[in-house]
Design a protein around this motif. Structure first.
Motif, PDB file in Angstrom:
ATOM      1  N   LYS A 189      61.977  16.547  46.116  1.00 23.36           N
ATOM      2  CA  LYS A 189      60.838  16.800  46.340  1.00 23.36           C
ATOM      3  C   LYS A 189      61.136  15.968  47.966  1.00 23.36           C
ATOM      4  CE  LYS A 189      57.338  12.603  47.069  1.00 23.36           C
ATOM      5  NZ  LYS A 189      56.726  11.314  46.383  1.00 23.36           N
ATOM      6  N   GLN A 190      62.297  15.000  48.675  1.00 26.81           N
ATOM      7  CA  GLN A 190      62.183  14.703  49.500  1.00 26.81           C
ATOM      8  C   GLN A 190      62.972  16.301  50.713  1.00 26.81           C
ATOM      9  OE1 GLN A 190      64.856  11.687  50.566  1.00 26.81           O
ATOM     10  NE2 GLN A 190      64.599  11.697  52.714  1.00 26.81           N
TER      11      GLN A 190
ATOM     12  N   ILE B  14      60.518  17.872  53.615  1.00 21.33           N
ATOM     13  CA  ILE B  14      61.316  17.941  54.804  1.00 21.33           C
ATOM     14  C   ILE B  14      61.382  19.336  55.614  1.00 21.33           C
ATOM     15  CG2 ILE B  14      63.979  17.789  55.738  1.00 21.33           C
ATOM     16  CD1 ILE B  14      63.989  14.929  54.364  1.00 21.33           C
TER      17      ILE B  14
ATOM     18  N   LEU C 272      57.491  20.461  56.525  1.00 21.33           N
ATOM     19  CA  LEU C 272      57.552  19.780  57.458  1.00 21.33           C
ATOM     20  C   LEU C 272      58.411  19.726  58.944  1.00 21.33           C
ATOM     21  CD1 LEU C 272      57.122  15.402  57.092  1.00 21.33           C
ATOM     22  CD2 LEU C 272      55.348  17.325  57.568  1.00 21.33           C
ATOM     23  N   ARG C 273      59.448  20.262  58.807  1.00 17.11           N
ATOM     24  CA  ARG C 273      60.854  20.636  59.875  1.00 17.11           C
ATOM     25  C   ARG C 273      59.668  22.001  60.594  1.00 17.11           C
ATOM     26  NH1 ARG C 273      65.404  22.702  57.229  1.00 17.11           N
ATOM     27  NH2 ARG C 273      65.680  23.662  59.282  1.00 17.11           N
ATOM     28  N   LYS C 274      59.490  22.617  59.619  1.00 15.65           N
ATOM     29  CA  LYS C 274      58.629  24.802  60.376  1.00 15.65           C
ATOM     30  C   LYS C 274      57.279  24.284  60.543  1.00 15.65           C
ATOM     31  CE  LYS C 274      61.620  26.776  56.717  1.00 15.65           C
ATOM     32  NZ  LYS C 274      61.814  26.826  55.402  1.00 15.65           N
ATOM     33  N   GLY C 275      56.831  23.081  60.245  1.00 18.00           N
ATOM     34  CA  GLY C 275      55.905  22.875  60.959  1.00 18.00           C
ATOM     35  C   GLY C 275      54.821  22.775  60.344  1.00 18.00           C
TER      36      GLY C 275
ATOM     37  N   HIS D  66      52.391  20.848  57.589  1.00 13.56           N
ATOM     38  CA  HIS D  66      51.637  19.816  57.516  1.00 13.56           C
ATOM     39  C   HIS D  66      50.478  20.033  56.664  1.00 13.56           C
ATOM     40  CE1 HIS D  66      48.115  19.293  60.025  1.00 13.56           C
ATOM     41  NE2 HIS D  66      49.112  20.426  60.830  1.00 13.56           N
ATOM     42  N   ARG D  67      50.336  20.173  56.535  1.00  7.25           N
ATOM     43  CA  ARG D  67      49.439  21.014  55.629  1.00  7.25           C
ATOM     44  C   ARG D  67      49.589  21.345  54.356  1.00  7.25           C
ATOM     45  NH1 ARG D  67      43.728  21.981  58.104  1.00  7.25           N
ATOM     46  NH2 ARG D  67      44.788  22.215  60.591  1.00  7.25           N
TER      47      ARG D  67
ATOM     48  N   PHE E  60      52.766  20.073  53.415  1.00  5.98           N
ATOM     49  CA  PHE E  60      53.482  18.672  52.968  1.00  5.98           C
ATOM     50  C   PHE E  60      52.565  18.000  52.552  1.00  5.98           C
ATOM     51  CE2 PHE E  60      54.105  14.381  54.984  1.00  5.98           C
ATOM     52  CZ  PHE E  60      54.813  14.017  53.915  1.00  5.98           C
ATOM     53  N   ARG E  61      51.249  17.887  53.003  1.00  7.22           N
ATOM     54  CA  ARG E  61      50.614  16.499  52.926  1.00  7.22           C
ATOM     55  C   ARG E  61      49.641  16.883  50.797  1.00  7.22           C
ATOM     56  NH1 ARG E  61      45.837  13.391  54.550  1.00  7.22           N
ATOM     57  NH2 ARG E  61      46.776  13.754  56.486  1.00  7.22           N
TER      58      ARG E  61
ATOM     59  N   PHE F 245      52.200  16.433  48.747  1.00  8.07           N
ATOM     60  CA  PHE F 245      52.819  14.694  48.644  1.00  8.07           C
ATOM     61  C   PHE F 245      51.145  14.239  47.395  1.00  8.07           C
ATOM     62  CE2 PHE F 245      53.156  11.296  50.346  1.00  8.07           C
ATOM     63  CZ  PHE F 245      54.906  10.500  50.298  1.00  8.07           C
TER      64      PHE F 245
ATOM     65  N   GLU G   1      49.408  28.267  54.662  1.00  8.59           N
ATOM     66  CA  GLU G   1      48.919  27.606  56.137  1.00  8.59           C
ATOM     67  C   GLU G   1      49.591  28.879  57.131  1.00  8.59           C
ATOM     68  OE1 GLU G   1      51.386  23.791  55.893  1.00  8.59           O
ATOM     69  OE2 GLU G   1      50.586  23.349  57.947  1.00  8.59           O
TER      70      GLU G   1
ATOM     71  N   ARG H 186      46.512  29.333  60.197  1.00  5.23           N
ATOM     72  CA  ARG H 186      46.514  29.108  61.975  1.00  5.23           C
ATOM     73  C   ARG H 186      45.996  29.888  62.082  1.00  5.23           C
ATOM     74  NH1 ARG H 186      51.772  25.538  61.389  1.00  5.23           N
ATOM     75  NH2 ARG H 186      53.092  27.761  60.921  1.00  5.23           N
TER      76      ARG H 186
END
Lengths: 359, 403
Positions: free
Chosen positions: B16-17, B21, B24-27, B29-30, B32-33, B36, B79, B83
């Motif tokens: 999961k982590q 990650i 997230l590191r590619k940006g 964030h949605r 990821f949210r 999660f 995502e 954008r």
């Protein structure tokens, strides 16, 4: 305030060193008589940073332990000493933290150093409890641009965390945020993004997805993406941050209005400083990108206005509220106009009240 | 050295982590949210009832790499499209995910993604509402499955409004409009059933009328006949036989529900004595359909009427039919008794073999049967009536020959 001492006059075997730089000391603090400095500059720096708060606390801790005949007495004394030491750690940590929030990195250094020293005294070297102190030191050093020192402190902290799998999520999140900051400052963007991703992940695990703590990581990431010219990602992150803070502040304000309680102390200083810094950063980023996003601007301005209202600065709140109103009218379907008008009315009313009270 | 560190971290950290990650590191964030929150949601809903309950799942999402990777791939694509403001692509990716999870175990994921789809479909401006209609249709179906009829009605109505007058087709080549009408009629029927249970007959009939209208729009004769049948039954409940007849006659054009409709018609006919007796032709079909007890009743009436009218050959025929229907009725019930798990019925079957009398409809006996001793050996589906049936059949043939 200070009295001069001569290193040659020290009793044999005792070394009196400067509190800040560990060089032979020439000056003694007359308040506690247990702290020494190499020159007055260091003493002044230490005084402003932390010493004025802990001067009286240090005296019993640094004097040699008196001899007690009874075991119970010795036990009592030890417990008291431990309690004082913990108090010292807590005070110095909080002070350093606040100075960092105020971006006063130079003054944060002595406090962070004292925190590290006293934590080492209590828990020994290599203990998990030292990590927060290392992180404070690293953050202050990053702020001062002393990256190699910061890296050293962070390496220490990382090693401790790696060794101790029982480390809490909060510690991990703070460690990765500082590593992210360091790499961002040294323009090593890939590494920085990796650490910030870790930071956001741990923060979400601990505080939840909608917490304002994760926003700190997001705004740093937005900065990096902005520098990499990935404007769409940066704006998407900024929107997320602005939304989270907006709803957080809105909730606080709303509950206070509902309960008719005064806005005094509605939000603590540290949080206020962080909200201000983050939202200002959002506004700055938005102003620099080629494509305008009035909805995001309105959101951020409204959040800032609420923040100032909660911080009892009504003139500033009204000013930002007017700016937010103008922006929200550019994009009527973002649904902010009505709450902003309400906020303007409130801040003007309170501002008026304050003015009449003063006159 | 740094890349070496990363590689080791991949093994140290949980799946999961790693996935979070990576996003997230590619940006993203949605994405990821969403991932999660989904994992958290599953943990919260699964832990509350504990193992053994229906919702509990032995395999949490965070331990299934393939599913997580699938989610990651489509969500990040969505995502990126979001954008760029390209909501068609967002929708397509989300639908792909919803379809991917459509099997039983991951129903909740599929439902969730369909819900998200509806949200992004509503932002699409360029395609004339085709995707919005599809999303609404899907949501209507899901609400229907969950038993939330009001929500289902709302979504299906929106979909109906959007598809009206369009020629869109779905993947299988079916008309979207017809599909929507059909689902809307199902929803109306379910609503009406609920109303009937609450004794709100008039409202129920109005709702059923709407359902009937919808099936007419859908243009499928079969479901139209079914809707008509239901409407007819509702009319019969309020004793409006004329209306029931009016509705049931067009329904005869349907094929599979023919039998049901005929029964319906027979009922209404037999309630109006002035009508000419011509019921038995319809009742053959009732037999075919397997509604034996009703057929028995109808043949009984038919024979009575034939007697009254004084037409002996009709009487004879009706009686034979009655016999067949009764025999089949008994066969069906006794087979079901034999095949059912409580073996206590077997001694009763044996008893019946001796007497050959229809006692199976008798509830008094059925309640006593639990005291019977259990017989260990029994045939799974006894066809003891075969010889009796053959008797009837030969009799029937004789009569046909006579004519």
């Amino acid at each position: 305030m200070s009295s001069t001492i001569n290193p040659l006059a020290n009793p044999k075997g005792t070394k009196k060193v400067c509190e800040l730089c560990e060089k032979p000391a020439h000056i003694q603090c007359t308040g506690c008589r247990v702290t020494f400095y190499c020159n007055t500059e260091h003493q002044q720096a230490d005084w402003a940073g932390i010493h004025q708060k802990v001067c009286q606390l240090l005296a019993p801790l640094r004097t040699p332990i008196p001899f007690h005949v009874l075991g119970a007495e010795r036990e009592h004394h030890r417990a008291q000493r431990l309690q004082r030491q913990e108090q010292l750690i807590e005070i110095s940590r909080a002070t350093a933290q606040r100075k960092l929030f105020e971006k006063n990195h130079w003054e944060a250094l002595p406090a962070a150093q004292l925190c590290l020293c006293s934590a080492t005294d209590v828990y020994g070297p290599g203990a998990v409890q030292l990590v927060p102190a290392y992180l404070l030191l690293a953050e202050a050093n990053i702020g001062l641009g002393r990256f190699s020192q910061a890296e050293e402190y962070l390496a220490q902290a990382e090693w401790i965390v790696m060794k101790g799998p029982e480390c809490s999520l909060v510690v991990r999140h703070q460690l990765h945020r500082n590593l992210g900051r360091l790499h961002a400052a040294t323009e090593n963007f890939e590494e920085a993004l990796f650490h910030l991703a870790n930071d956001v992940y741990y923060a979400s695990e601990e505080f939840g997805l909608d917490s304002t703590v994760t926003c700190g990581g997001y705004i740093l990431m937005a900065n990096i993406f902005f520098k990499q010219k990935k404007y769409d990602i940066a704006m998407s992150l900024c929107t997320e941050v602005a939304n989270t803070w907006h709803s957080h502040l809105y909730r606080i304000l709303d509950s206070h209005i509902q309960n008719y309680s005064s806005l005094h102390n509605a939000i603590d200083e540290a949080q206020q400083a962080e909200a201000d810094r983050t939202l200002q950063c959002v506004l700055e980023l938005e102003e620099q990108i080629p494509k305008r996003v009035p909805c995001l601007m309105a959101l951020a301005c409204h959040a800032l206005a609420m923040l100032w209202l909660l911080g009892n600065d009504f003139a500033k709140a009204a000013e930002l509220g007017r700016r937010a109103l103008a922006l929200s009218q550019l994009e009527p379907d973002c649904g902010l106009t009505e709450p902003i008008q309400r906020l303007l009315k409130m801040s003007e009313a309170r501002g008026g009240l304050e003015a009449t009270g003063m006159s | 050295q740094k890349s070496h560190n990363r590689a080791t971290l991949k093994f140290r950290n949980s799946l999961k982590q790693n996935i979070c990650i990576d996003m997230l590191r590619k940006g993203y964030h949605r994405s990821f949210r969403e991932v999660f929150a989904l994992i958290q949601k599953q943990a919260a809903s699964g832990e509350a009832p504990g193992p053994g309950s229906g919702i509990w799942q032995p395999w949490p999402l965070e331990e299934q790499p393939r599913k997580l990777e699938q989610i990651q791939r489509f969500l990040t694509r969505a995502e990126e499209a979001q954008r760029a403001g390209c909501y068609e692509e967002v929708y397509d990716n989300q639908v792909a995910l919803a379809r991917y999870f459509e099997d039983q175990e991951d129903k909740w994921l599929s439902d969730y993604f369909y819900e998200v789809c509806l949200d992004s479909a509503q932002r699409i401006k360029m395609d004339g509402g085709e995707r919005e209609a599809e999303a609404n249709f899907n949501m209507g179906r899901i609400y229907m499955e969950q038993g939330r009829l009001e929500g289902a009605l709302e979504c299906a109505t929106a979909s109906h409004r959007l598809t009206a007058g369009r020629t869109w087709t779905d993947g299988a080549g079916r008309s979207c409009f017809a599909r929507t009408c059909q689902s809307l009629s199902t929803i109306y029927s379910s609503l009406a059933n609920k109303m009937l249970e609450n004794e709100e007959h008039q409202v129920a009939i109005e709702t059923l009328l709407k359902a009937f209208e919808m099936t007419k729009e859908a243009g499928d004769k079969k479901i139209e006949a079914e809707a008509a049948y239901r409407l007819g039954s509702a009319y019969r409940l309020v004793q409006d036989h004329q209306a029931a007849r009016r509705v049931s006659v067009p329904a005869l054009q349907g094929q599979r529900t023919l039998a049901m409709a005929l029964t319906q018609l027979a009922f209404t006919d037999s309630c109006v004595p002035s009508l000419n007796l011509n019921a038995d032709w319809s009742l053959h079909v009732t037999l075919l359909q397997g509604v034996y007890d009703r057929a028995c009743e109808m043949f009984q009436r038919a024979s009575e009427m034939a007697e009254k009218l004084g037409r002996p050959e009709r009487l004879r025929r009706a009686l034979v039919h009655l016999g067949i229907a009764r025999a089949l009725h008994v066969t069906a019930t006794c087979s079901s008794h034999g095949g059912a798990p409580p073996l206590a019925d077997v001694p009763r079957l044996l008893l019946w073999k001796d007497s050959r009398r229809d006692t199976f409809g008798d509830t008094r006996l059925a309640t006593n049967s639990s005291h019977c001793p259990i017989v260990t050996c029994f045939p799974p589906r006894p066809l003891m009536l075969l010889d009796d049936l053959q008797d009837f059949q030969s009799a029937w043939c004789n009569i046909s020959d006579d004519e």
